[in-house]
Design a protein around this motif. Structure first.
Motif, PDB file in Angstrom:
ATOM      1  N   PHE A 197       0.810  -1.212  -0.092  1.00  0.00           N
ATOM      2  CA  PHE A 197       0.058  -0.123  -0.082  1.00  0.00           C
ATOM      3  C   PHE A 197       0.727   1.378  -0.112  1.00  0.00           C
ATOM      4  CE2 PHE A 197      -3.134  -2.982   1.887  1.00  0.00           C
ATOM      5  CZ  PHE A 197      -4.155  -2.942   0.981  1.00  0.00           C
ATOM      6  N   VAL A 198       1.947   1.220   0.717  1.00  0.00           N
ATOM      7  CA  VAL A 198       2.729   2.332   0.947  1.00  0.00           C
ATOM      8  C   VAL A 198       3.932   2.774  -0.311  1.00  0.00           C
ATOM      9  CG1 VAL A 198       3.918   3.765   2.467  1.00  0.00           C
ATOM     10  CG2 VAL A 198       2.117   2.356   3.188  1.00  0.00           C
ATOM     11  N   LYS A 199       4.115   1.573  -0.910  1.00  0.00           N
ATOM     12  CA  LYS A 199       5.259   1.347  -1.820  1.00  0.00           C
ATOM     13  C   LYS A 199       6.744   1.629  -1.483  1.00  0.00           C
ATOM     14  CE  LYS A 199       2.164   1.197  -5.315  1.00  0.00           C
ATOM     15  NZ  LYS A 199       1.287   0.039  -5.170  1.00  0.00           N
ATOM     16  N   HIS A 200       6.739   1.253   0.074  1.00  0.00           N
ATOM     17  CA  HIS A 200       8.300   1.290   0.337  1.00  0.00           C
ATOM     18  C   HIS A 200       8.147   0.306   1.626  1.00  0.00           C
ATOM     19  CE1 HIS A 200       7.872   3.907   3.838  1.00  0.00           C
ATOM     20  NE2 HIS A 200       7.008   4.708   3.131  1.00  0.00           N
ATOM     21  N   PRO A 201       9.433  -0.287   1.853  1.00  0.00           N
ATOM     22  CA  PRO A 201       9.197  -1.332   3.077  1.00  0.00           C
ATOM     23  C   PRO A 201       9.074  -0.786   4.444  1.00  0.00           C
ATOM     24  CG  PRO A 201      11.462  -0.987   2.070  1.00  0.00           C
ATOM     25  CD  PRO A 201      10.700  -0.252   1.341  1.00  0.00           C
ATOM     26  N   ALA A 202       8.466  -1.256   5.447  1.00  0.00           N
ATOM     27  CA  ALA A 202       8.196  -1.076   6.681  1.00  0.00           C
ATOM     28  C   ALA A 202       9.552  -1.098   7.416  1.00  0.00           C
ATOM     29  CB  ALA A 202       7.355  -1.952   7.443  1.00  0.00           C
ATOM     30  N   GLY A 203       9.954  -0.195   8.493  1.00  0.00           N
ATOM     31  CA  GLY A 203      10.920  -0.162   9.246  1.00  0.00           C
ATOM     32  C   GLY A 203      10.662   0.600  10.501  1.00  0.00           C
ATOM     33  N   PHE A 204      11.808   0.450  11.420  1.00  0.00           N
ATOM     34  CA  PHE A 204      11.642   1.159  12.595  1.00  0.00           C
ATOM     35  C   PHE A 204      11.546   2.743  12.556  1.00  0.00           C
ATOM     36  CE2 PHE A 204      13.221  -3.225  13.698  1.00  0.00           C
ATOM     37  CZ  PHE A 204      11.905  -3.496  14.510  1.00  0.00           C
ATOM     38  N   GLY A 205      11.860   3.289  11.327  1.00  0.00           N
ATOM     39  CA  GLY A 205      12.004   4.520  11.209  1.00  0.00           C
ATOM     40  C   GLY A 205      10.527   5.195  11.249  1.00  0.00           C
ATOM     41  N   LEU A 206       9.454   4.368  11.242  1.00  0.00           N
ATOM     42  CA  LEU A 206       8.063   4.700  11.403  1.00  0.00           C
ATOM     43  C   LEU A 206       7.848   5.492  12.654  1.00  0.00           C
ATOM     44  CD1 LEU A 206       6.190   1.604  10.080  1.00  0.00           C
ATOM     45  CD2 LEU A 206       6.433   4.021   8.931  1.00  0.00           C
ATOM     46  N   LEU A 207       8.622   4.855  13.691  1.00  0.00           N
ATOM     47  CA  LEU A 207       8.832   5.633  15.379  1.00  0.00           C
ATOM     48  C   LEU A 207       9.187   6.784  15.219  1.00  0.00           C
ATOM     49  CD1 LEU A 207       9.493   2.559  17.401  1.00  0.00           C
ATOM     50  CD2 LEU A 207       7.241   3.526  17.076  1.00  0.00           C
ATOM     51  N   GLN A 208       9.920   7.429  14.084  1.00  0.00           N
ATOM     52  CA  GLN A 208      10.659   8.673  14.305  1.00  0.00           C
ATOM     53  C   GLN A 208       9.890   9.811  13.510  1.00  0.00           C
ATOM     54  OE1 GLN A 208      14.710   7.750  13.064  1.00  0.00           O
ATOM     55  NE2 GLN A 208      14.907   6.632  14.917  1.00  0.00           N
ATOM     56  N   GLN A 209       8.746   9.427  13.234  1.00  0.00           N
ATOM     57  CA  GLN A 209       7.906  10.424  12.187  1.00  0.00           C
ATOM     58  C   GLN A 209       7.328  11.486  13.266  1.00  0.00           C
ATOM     59  OE1 GLN A 209       4.565   8.255  10.555  1.00  0.00           O
ATOM     60  NE2 GLN A 209       5.962   7.465   9.121  1.00  0.00           N
TER      61      GLN A 209
ATOM     62  N   VAL B 173       4.717  13.669  13.580  1.00  0.00           N
ATOM     63  CA  VAL B 173       3.539  13.773  14.284  1.00  0.00           C
ATOM     64  C   VAL B 173       3.606  12.592  15.340  1.00  0.00           C
ATOM     65  CG1 VAL B 173       1.408  13.859  14.263  1.00  0.00           C
ATOM     66  CG2 VAL B 173       2.527  14.848  12.469  1.00  0.00           C
ATOM     67  N   VAL B 174       3.216  12.929  16.688  1.00  0.00           N
ATOM     68  CA  VAL B 174       3.204  12.140  17.832  1.00  0.00           C
ATOM     69  C   VAL B 174       2.220  11.031  17.399  1.00  0.00           C
ATOM     70  CG1 VAL B 174       3.005  11.718  20.096  1.00  0.00           C
ATOM     71  CG2 VAL B 174       4.171  13.667  19.217  1.00  0.00           C
ATOM     72  N   ALA B 175       0.928  11.469  16.895  1.00  0.00           N
ATOM     73  CA  ALA B 175      -0.116  10.513  16.661  1.00  0.00           C
ATOM     74  C   ALA B 175       0.190   9.224  15.703  1.00  0.00           C
ATOM     75  CB  ALA B 175      -1.365  11.309  16.021  1.00  0.00           C
ATOM     76  N   LYS B 176       0.898   9.579  14.794  1.00  0.00           N
ATOM     77  CA  LYS B 176       1.413   8.707  13.550  1.00  0.00           C
ATOM     78  C   LYS B 176       2.292   7.741  14.124  1.00  0.00           C
ATOM     79  CE  LYS B 176       1.087  10.481   8.988  1.00  0.00           C
ATOM     80  NZ  LYS B 176       1.938  10.918   7.911  1.00  0.00           N
ATOM     81  N   ALA B 177       3.421   8.306  15.052  1.00  0.00           N
ATOM     82  CA  ALA B 177       4.327   7.307  15.599  1.00  0.00           C
ATOM     83  C   ALA B 177       3.620   6.318  16.539  1.00  0.00           C
ATOM     84  CB  ALA B 177       5.470   8.312  16.346  1.00  0.00           C
ATOM     85  N   PHE B 178       2.591   7.091  17.585  1.00  0.00           N
ATOM     86  CA  PHE B 178       1.986   6.021  18.300  1.00  0.00           C
ATOM     87  C   PHE B 178       1.149   5.223  17.795  1.00  0.00           C
ATOM     88  CE2 PHE B 178      -1.609   5.439  21.203  1.00  0.00           C
ATOM     89  CZ  PHE B 178      -0.887   5.085  22.529  1.00  0.00           C
TER      90      PHE B 178
END
Length: 109
Positions: free
Chosen positions: A29-41, A43-48
């Motif tokens: 769906f997002v066209k790039h692999p998932a990683g632990f960098g998702l926690l460093q976005q 916006v706090v709501a997105k990271a949460f």
């Protein structure tokens, strides 16, 4: 083989299967692999919101990063083995959680 051992292998397999399905679905769906960098976005709501996803997708991400690091960076065997044990234990725990949920709902005997 004892029933407890069989149950542990089943939980391990379910954990890795769920992790792979989540990470592959995310990449679809997002066209790039998932990683632990998702926690460093930023916006706090997105990271949460990424935390529950990463809890179950982490074994796949750890193994993907480890195998890529072994091939590209020539990481030592000990590091790869340690990461494999961590991913396996994490998969066992998340698989146990999924199996317990399926049993509570009544979809698994």
């Amino acid at each position: 083989m004892s029933p407890d051992t069989l149950n542990s292998f089943f939980s391990l397999g379910i954990g890795f299967a769920i992790a792979g399905a989540l990470a592959s679905g995310y990449q679809l769906f997002v066209k790039h692999p998932a990683g632990f960098g998702l926690l460093q976005q930023g916006v706090v709501a997105k990271a949460f919101a990424a935390v529950p996803f990463l809890v179950f997708a982490a074994p796949f991400i750890i193994m993907r990063n480890t195998l890529r690091g072994r091939r590209i960076e020539r990481r030592r065997f000990e590091f790869v083995m340690m990461a494999t044990v961590i991913a396996g234990f994490w998969s066992l725990m998340s698989g146990t959680c999924v199996v317990m949920t399926l049993r509570a709902v009544g979809l698994l005997a």
